[in-house]
Design a protein around this motif. Structure first.
Motif, PDB file in Angstrom:
ATOM      1  N   CYS A 307       0.840  -1.204   0.000  1.00  0.00           N
ATOM      2  CA  CYS A 307       0.000   0.000   0.000  1.00  0.00           C
ATOM      3  C   CYS A 307       0.871   1.249   0.000  1.00  0.00           C
ATOM      4  O   CYS A 307       0.618   2.222  -0.711  1.00  0.00           O
ATOM      5  CB  CYS A 307      -0.931  -0.012   1.211  1.00  0.00           C
ATOM      6  SG  CYS A 307      -0.083  -0.110   2.807  1.00  0.00           S
ATOM      7  N   GLN A 308       1.904   1.213   0.824  1.00  0.00           N
ATOM      8  CA  GLN A 308       2.802   2.355   0.954  1.00  0.00           C
ATOM      9  C   GLN A 308       3.538   2.637  -0.348  1.00  0.00           C
ATOM     10  O   GLN A 308       3.685   3.793  -0.765  1.00  0.00           O
ATOM     11  CB  GLN A 308       3.806   2.042   2.062  1.00  0.00           C
ATOM     12  CG  GLN A 308       4.825   3.130   2.348  1.00  0.00           C
ATOM     13  CD  GLN A 308       5.653   2.791   3.574  1.00  0.00           C
ATOM     14  OE1 GLN A 308       5.194   2.922   4.699  1.00  0.00           O
ATOM     15  NE2 GLN A 308       6.872   2.334   3.372  1.00  0.00           N
ATOM     16  N   SER A 309       3.987   1.573  -1.030  1.00  0.00           N
ATOM     17  CA  SER A 309       4.763   1.758  -2.253  1.00  0.00           C
ATOM     18  C   SER A 309       3.944   2.384  -3.365  1.00  0.00           C
ATOM     19  O   SER A 309       4.496   3.022  -4.269  1.00  0.00           O
ATOM     20  CB  SER A 309       5.333   0.416  -2.730  1.00  0.00           C
ATOM     21  OG  SER A 309       4.300  -0.441  -3.186  1.00  0.00           O
ATOM     22  N   GLN A 310       2.614   2.228  -3.324  1.00  0.00           N
ATOM     23  CA  GLN A 310       1.753   2.752  -4.376  1.00  0.00           C
ATOM     24  C   GLN A 310       1.080   4.072  -4.000  1.00  0.00           C
ATOM     25  O   GLN A 310       0.440   4.699  -4.839  1.00  0.00           O
ATOM     26  CB  GLN A 310       0.667   1.726  -4.711  1.00  0.00           C
ATOM     27  CG  GLN A 310       1.197   0.398  -5.225  1.00  0.00           C
ATOM     28  CD  GLN A 310       1.911   0.520  -6.550  1.00  0.00           C
ATOM     29  OE1 GLN A 310       1.348   1.002  -7.524  1.00  0.00           O
ATOM     30  NE2 GLN A 310       3.160   0.101  -6.596  1.00  0.00           N
ATOM     31  N   CYS A 311       1.202   4.475  -2.750  1.00  0.00           N
ATOM     32  CA  CYS A 311       0.474   5.659  -2.266  1.00  0.00           C
ATOM     33  C   CYS A 311       1.057   6.950  -2.849  1.00  0.00           C
ATOM     34  O   CYS A 311       2.249   7.231  -2.671  1.00  0.00           O
ATOM     35  CB  CYS A 311       0.534   5.707  -0.741  1.00  0.00           C
ATOM     36  SG  CYS A 311      -0.252   7.170  -0.030  1.00  0.00           S
ATOM     37  N   PRO A 312       0.249   7.771  -3.513  1.00  0.00           N
ATOM     38  CA  PRO A 312       0.769   9.022  -4.078  1.00  0.00           C
ATOM     39  C   PRO A 312       1.226  10.009  -3.012  1.00  0.00           C
ATOM     40  O   PRO A 312       2.162  10.781  -3.233  1.00  0.00           O
ATOM     41  CB  PRO A 312      -0.422   9.579  -4.876  1.00  0.00           C
ATOM     42  CG  PRO A 312      -1.627   8.932  -4.268  1.00  0.00           C
ATOM     43  CD  PRO A 312      -1.177   7.574  -3.827  1.00  0.00           C
ATOM     44  N   ALA A 313       0.584   9.986  -1.849  1.00  0.00           N
ATOM     45  CA  ALA A 313       0.997  10.889  -0.769  1.00  0.00           C
ATOM     46  C   ALA A 313       2.386  10.510  -0.262  1.00  0.00           C
ATOM     47  O   ALA A 313       3.276  11.357  -0.135  1.00  0.00           O
ATOM     48  CB  ALA A 313      -0.021  10.842   0.373  1.00  0.00           C
ATOM     49  N   THR A 393      -5.853  11.043  -0.957  1.00  0.00           N
ATOM     50  CA  THR A 393      -6.636  11.405  -2.149  1.00  0.00           C
ATOM     51  C   THR A 393      -7.741  10.372  -2.432  1.00  0.00           C
ATOM     52  O   THR A 393      -8.436  10.490  -3.434  1.00  0.00           O
ATOM     53  CB  THR A 393      -5.737  11.497  -3.394  1.00  0.00           C
ATOM     54  OG1 THR A 393      -5.239  10.191  -3.704  1.00  0.00           O
ATOM     55  CG2 THR A 393      -4.564  12.450  -3.166  1.00  0.00           C
ATOM     56  N   THR A 394      -7.860   9.379  -1.562  1.00  0.00           N
ATOM     57  CA  THR A 394      -8.815   8.266  -1.733  1.00  0.00           C
ATOM     58  C   THR A 394      -8.670   7.594  -3.097  1.00  0.00           C
ATOM     59  O   THR A 394      -9.642   7.113  -3.668  1.00  0.00           O
ATOM     60  CB  THR A 394     -10.278   8.702  -1.510  1.00  0.00           C
ATOM     61  OG1 THR A 394     -10.702   9.588  -2.541  1.00  0.00           O
ATOM     62  CG2 THR A 394     -10.466   9.374  -0.154  1.00  0.00           C
ATOM     63  N   CYS A 395      -7.455   7.565  -3.618  1.00  0.00           N
ATOM     64  CA  CYS A 395      -7.237   7.025  -4.963  1.00  0.00           C
ATOM     65  C   CYS A 395      -7.478   5.522  -5.033  1.00  0.00           C
ATOM     66  O   CYS A 395      -7.710   4.978  -6.110  1.00  0.00           O
ATOM     67  CB  CYS A 395      -5.828   7.354  -5.441  1.00  0.00           C
ATOM     68  SG  CYS A 395      -4.516   6.441  -4.586  1.00  0.00           S
ATOM     69  N   GLY A 396      -7.380   4.841  -3.887  1.00  0.00           N
ATOM     70  CA  GLY A 396      -7.653   3.411  -3.859  1.00  0.00           C
ATOM     71  C   GLY A 396      -6.456   2.529  -4.138  1.00  0.00           C
ATOM     72  O   GLY A 396      -6.586   1.298  -4.157  1.00  0.00           O
ATOM     73  N   ALA A 397      -5.272   3.112  -4.330  1.00  0.00           N
ATOM     74  CA  ALA A 397      -4.093   2.290  -4.612  1.00  0.00           C
ATOM     75  C   ALA A 397      -3.776   1.364  -3.449  1.00  0.00           C
ATOM     76  O   ALA A 397      -3.363   0.215  -3.653  1.00  0.00           O
ATOM     77  CB  ALA A 397      -2.888   3.187  -4.912  1.00  0.00           C
ATOM     78  N   CYS A 398      -3.982   1.836  -2.232  1.00  0.00           N
ATOM     79  CA  CYS A 398      -3.683   1.019  -1.057  1.00  0.00           C
ATOM     80  C   CYS A 398      -4.600  -0.199  -0.995  1.00  0.00           C
ATOM     81  O   CYS A 398      -4.142  -1.330  -0.788  1.00  0.00           O
ATOM     82  CB  CYS A 398      -3.810   1.857   0.220  1.00  0.00           C
ATOM     83  SG  CYS A 398      -5.355   2.801   0.350  1.00  0.00           S
ATOM     84  N   ILE A 656       1.595  16.264  -6.084  1.00  0.00           N
ATOM     85  CA  ILE A 656       1.304  14.978  -6.723  1.00  0.00           C
ATOM     86  C   ILE A 656       1.116  15.144  -8.224  1.00  0.00           C
ATOM     87  O   ILE A 656       1.568  14.319  -9.018  1.00  0.00           O
ATOM     88  CB  ILE A 656       0.061  14.339  -6.070  1.00  0.00           C
ATOM     89  CG1 ILE A 656       0.358  13.981  -4.609  1.00  0.00           C
ATOM     90  CG2 ILE A 656      -0.382  13.099  -6.847  1.00  0.00           C
ATOM     91  CD1 ILE A 656      -0.858  13.500  -3.826  1.00  0.00           C
ATOM     92  N   ASN A 657       0.434  16.230  -8.632  1.00  0.00           N
ATOM     93  CA  ASN A 657       0.200  16.418 -10.067  1.00  0.00           C
ATOM     94  C   ASN A 657       1.507  16.653 -10.825  1.00  0.00           C
ATOM     95  O   ASN A 657       1.646  16.259 -11.989  1.00  0.00           O
ATOM     96  CB  ASN A 657      -0.783  17.561 -10.317  1.00  0.00           C
ATOM     97  CG  ASN A 657      -0.229  18.921  -9.950  1.00  0.00           C
ATOM     98  OD1 ASN A 657       0.409  19.089  -8.914  1.00  0.00           O
ATOM     99  ND2 ASN A 657      -0.479  19.920 -10.775  1.00  0.00           N
TER     100      ASN A 657
END
Length: 716
Positions: A307-313, A393-398, A656-657
């Protein structure tokens, strides 16, 4: 039975009794903590579907295998752990006599063959995992490690135990071969026979090695029993339950992350018309206010860091790591457990459940943990820092990457709900957005009578709902109606639908925000207000099918309005356009050149699994094929606008952008295609910020298609 066997048997029995007693106590303690969570009755529905999902995800390793080598290695280690537990049981017979084995199935050659090769591949698998951990450990190499913040000694301990147990298993078999007590033929167990050829004919060799194997196994059980927060070990047991009780198992495989959970109180969705803040739970303010599934989530985390490796934050130096947040909640829950189990804490009416006198037997640390705020800065000794909460960002990657189905976003939004609705504590600039939603029905605060201004200049009439029948309602969305860049997409989609002969209509001034930004920031009240209004409007208009250009509207209308009783078919505009192109109703004739890359919006891709439709459209509309970014499809990197971050300043770390824009620019493509108005804004701003606006254009997929059909005649 010789002296060696007697001593070995007694030692094995004593250590096993101690280990089992401690394990039973640990399981009872963990169960007691998890049961302190709030009710969540929906988790018990659909037992057959849940069982099937759990078996597919565990036995099939469907999430882990997405990672290739590491997934395959982990599968072999998992199978070895499960199947070779039988060989640990067999060791209890072998300490009694090296001639003994597992009753009934022990003499079967197929059993010997299966356990032999599971042992071989399990050993290879754990060596691969150890190597991967070493190559990716914090401080080694470039970039961020997914293991940063993980309790490394626990992982090393578990890996060492597995290696030791596997080695002992082969040594036991080797000694049996050397002393002619082995029942399996060479063809079935060549490794064991090879090891046996190297070992002396020591009659007690199998007995003492079996004792060592039992001692190693029981030391593992004792260690994890004394460390109930040792997720790297406990996930071997808890993962089955966590996957079984995952949210929405009835949704078809590959349908996305699904709707956000509604705000719950006492096991039921909160009814705002009758809600009482003095009696009902508004979000989560204390760890015991998470559902029991939430507490199970925290307990199950294996600290793998995917989850951490994919998190944009996290990847842009924000304080949020989904993994570290879950670990903080887990550690707090178990540190607070003595306080809770003694009756401490507050119930939903705010009344103390136990007096200080009743809690007097607790130590100072337990009392301090019991009174520790869940959200607060370091000075306030909060478990979760507010900057962690608002970085999401609630992106859902995690959630997408978690191999054990932890539901990070639901937990984050639940904590946000309390902060917004009860504490009125949230980033100041977001307050403007919320007021605009309440007063104007859109986050920009634009006048409602300008919702149809985007139609001006079109050379065809657009039907309004109520004027005549229609096949599709075109849900324009707030961005599509008011934001200048997004208006281009709206006009392009309307033009394409008109060209294809699609019978569609718009609500015009009857449309209002779906409430997505309010819900994601935690203001469930405003979401419910807007959503109820929209549901009534759609039901009165007898809408059956909706096409939306905004993935956030698409997700909310299609997934979350079901919670309010609306069932309607919702498609994203790229899905409808792909269908129209495939049907020959739209025919690209002038392919766009210069190189095109595509950015997957989080709420279109991960949340709803729409990956192919936009690529199919672009594939027909461009020349030379799509140039993919390294992070694409389900591993796409967020633009930074989700979770209501569109209306919050990004003051910490790298924007992030900008991170995503740099990845897009590195492809060399002259066109960056998007499928979301938020992404359009964020990546467009990123391109401008990098000074590349003269060389690279950001446009929606619909605009690319329109240009390939109409060329220079395409409307601006």
């Amino acid at each position: 039975m010789g002296t060696a066997q007697i001593v070995a048997t007694v030692l094995a029995g004593v250590v096993t009794l101690v280990a089992v007693a401690l394990a039973v106590r640990a399981v009872m303690s963990m169960t007691a903590v998890i049961r302190r969570g709030q009710a969540d009755p929906e988790r018990f529905a659909g037992k057959g579907t849940r069982t099937k999902t759990m078996l597919v995800e565990t036995a099939g390793h469907t999430r882990m295998l997405k990672w290739g080598v590491v997934g395959a290695a982990h599968w072999f280690v998992m199978i070895a752990f499960l199947v070779l537990s039988l060989l640990v049981l067999e060791a209890y017979f072998e300490v009694v006599s090296p001639k003994l084995g597992l009753p009934i199935i022990g003499p079967w050659t197929i059993f010997g063959f299966a356990t032999e090769w599971i042992g071989v591949f399990g050993t290879a698998g754990i060596l691969v995992l150890i190597t991967i951990r070493q190559l990716n450990k914090p401080g080694r190499g470039k970039g961020l490690s997914r293991f940063t913040g993980s309790t490394m000694w626990q992982a090393y301990f578990v890996e060492a135990i597995i290696i030791a147990v596997l080695i002992c298993g082969f040594l036991i078999r080797g000694f049996k071969v050397a002393t002619d007590h082995f029942e399996y033929p060479l063809w079935a167990t060549p490794v064991s026979h090879g090891i046996g050829a190297l070992l002396p004919a020591w009659e007690n060799g199998a007995t003492w090695t079996a004792l060592v194997k039992i001692l190693i196994s029981m030391s593992w059980l004792i260690t994890i029993s004394l460390n109930v927060t040792m997720g790297v070990a406990w996930h071997r047991f808890l993962a089955f339950f966590n996957i079984y009780f995952k949210r929405s198992p009835e949704k078809p495989a590959g349908s996305g992350l699904g709707a956000l959970r509604p705000m719950m109180s006492q096991g039921k969705p909160l009814d705002f018309e009758e809600a009482d803040p003095e009696k009902d739970q508004f979000g989560v303010a204390q760890v015991e206010q998470f559902t029991w599934k939430g507490l199970l989530d925290f307990s199950t985390c294996t600290e793998c860091g995917r989850c951490q490796s994919q998190c944009p934050a996290w990847n842009t130096a924000k304080p949020l790591s989904p993994k570290l947040m879950i670990l903080s909640l887990r550690d707090h829950a178990y540190a607070k457990a003595p306080y809770l189990l003694a009756g401490g804490g507050k119930d939903l009416t705010g009344e103390e459940k136990a007096t200080q006198a009743q809690l007097a037997h607790l130590d100072v640390l337990s009392l301090a943990e019991g009174n520790r705020p869940l959200i607060g800065t370091e000075d306030e000794q909060g478990v979760i820092d507010p900057d962690v909460l608002w970085s999401c960002t609630t992106c859902g990657a995690c959630v997408e990457q978690c191999p054990v189905d932890i539901e990070h976003i639901d937990h984050i939004v639940d904590m946000r709900r309390y902060q917004v609705l009860i504490e009125s504590s949230f980033p100041a600039e977001a307050g403007v957005m919320l007021r605009n939603l309440e007063n104007k029905g859109n986050p920009w605060g634009a006048p409602q009578n300008t919702r149809e201004d985007w139609t001006k200049g079109l050379d065809f009439e657009i039907k309004r709902v109520g004027e005549a029948d229609f096949d599709y309602l075109f849900w324009v969305g707030c961005a599509g109606a008011f934001e200048d860049r997004a208006k281009k997409t709206t006009r392009a989609v309307a033009t394409l639908l008109h060209e294809a002969g699609v019978d569609f209509a718009i609500l015009g001034e009857g449309e209002t925000c779906t409430g997505d930004p309010a819900r994601r920031i935690g203001n469930e009240f405003v979401f419910q207000m807007l959503a109820q209004q929209n549901v009534e409007t759609l039901q009165e208009a007898n809408v059956k099918r909706i096409v939306a250009t905004c993935p956030h509207c698409f997700n909310t209308l299609g997934n979350e309005y079901e919670q309010l009783g609306l069932k309607v078919e919702v498609v994203h505009h790229t899905q409808l356009l792909a269908h129209l192109v495939a049907e020959g109703k739209l025919t690209p004739v002038q392919p766009v050149d210069g190189g095109v890359t595509y950015h997957d919006p989080c709420y279109l891709g991960r949340h709803n699994r729409v990956f192919e439709a936009p690529r199919e459209v672009l594939g027909r509309a461009i020349e030379g094929g799509l140039t993919e970014m390294p992070r694409n499809s389900e591993r796409s990197f967020c633009c930074g606008a989700g979770g209501a971050r569109m209306w919050m300043e990004e003051r910490i770390g790298k924007r992030i952008n900008v991170e995503r824009t740099e990845e897009a620019l590195a492809t060399g493509a002259k066109t960056i295609a998007v499928g979301c108005p938020f992404c359009y804004t964020m990546i467009g701003d990123g391109v401008t910020g990098k000074g590349e606006q003269e060389n690279v254009e950001v446009v929606d997929v619909a605009s690319v298609l329109l240009r390939s059909i109409k060329g220079d005649k395409a409307p601006a």
